[in-house]
Design a protein around this motif. Sequence first.
Motif, short mmCIF file in Angstrom:
data_model
loop_
_atom_site.label_atom_id
_atom_site.label_comp_id
_atom_site.label_asym_id
_atom_site.label_seq_id
_atom_site.Cartn_x
_atom_site.Cartn_y
_atom_site.Cartn_z
N UNK A 85 0.83 -1.20 0.00
CA UNK A 85 0.00 0.00 0.00
C UNK A 85 0.87 1.25 0.00
N UNK A 86 0.37 2.28 -0.66
CA UNK A 86 1.10 3.53 -0.77
C UNK A 86 1.19 4.22 0.58
N UNK A 87 2.37 4.65 0.94
CA UNK A 87 2.55 5.43 2.15
C UNK A 87 2.04 6.84 1.86
N UNK A 88 1.22 7.39 2.78
CA UNK A 88 0.63 8.71 2.62
C UNK A 88 -0.24 8.79 1.35
N UNK A 89 -1.25 7.94 1.24
CA UNK A 89 -2.07 7.89 0.03
C UNK A 89 -2.83 9.17 -0.29
N UNK A 116 2.94 8.04 10.15
CA UNK A 116 4.35 7.72 10.28
C UNK A 116 5.13 8.71 11.13
N UNK A 117 4.43 9.61 11.83
CA UNK A 117 5.12 10.66 12.57
C UNK A 117 4.94 10.58 14.09
N UNK A 118 4.19 9.61 14.55
CA UNK A 118 3.85 9.56 15.98
C UNK A 118 5.11 9.55 16.85
N UNK A 119 6.05 8.70 16.55
CA UNK A 119 7.27 8.61 17.37
C UNK A 119 8.20 9.80 17.16
N UNK A 120 8.04 10.51 16.05
CA UNK A 120 8.89 11.66 15.78
C UNK A 120 8.47 12.91 16.54
N UNK A 155 0.44 16.28 8.01
CA UNK A 155 0.73 15.01 8.68
C UNK A 155 0.96 15.21 10.17
N UNK A 156 1.73 16.23 10.54
CA UNK A 156 1.98 16.52 11.94
C UNK A 156 0.68 16.87 12.66
N UNK A 157 -0.13 17.69 12.02
CA UNK A 157 -1.39 18.12 12.64
C UNK A 157 -2.31 16.94 12.82
N UNK A 158 -2.43 16.09 11.82
CA UNK A 158 -3.27 14.91 11.94
C UNK A 158 -2.76 13.99 13.04
#
Length: 112
Positions: A3-7, A101-105, A15-18
Amino acid sequence: MAPKKNPLNLNPLQLKTLTLLQEIARLENAPAEEPGGFKVTQLPHAHGNHFHLGDAVVSGRDATGLNNPAVWVALERKGLVRSNEGGGVVLTADAMAYDTGMRDDILHRSDH
C-alpha cells in the motif's frame, strides 16, 4: 504491491497536525456518532515552547498546524475532519486509521 505510504498526499504540516489530532482524540476518548470517528473538543495550550499530551511532550514547532486555517481546510477537504455541531471537530474513521508515520517523531516520551 505494498500500500502507498501517505495515500492522500498530505504535506508534512498536515501530517503533523493529523498525528496530534489522533493523539488528542485517543486521550479524550469521546466517540462520535459516526462509527470509528472521535470528537476533539479541546486543543492543547502551549507553555513556553512545548505542551503536554498525556505522557508525551510536543514541541511547539511541531504543532503550528493546529492554528493554521489552511491545514484545517485541507484535512476537511480530504475527508479526515469535519466540524462538530456542538463545537470542536470530529476525526473520521479514516483519520483515526491513517498512518502518518510521525507519531514517534513528534510525541516525545520519557525513557523511564
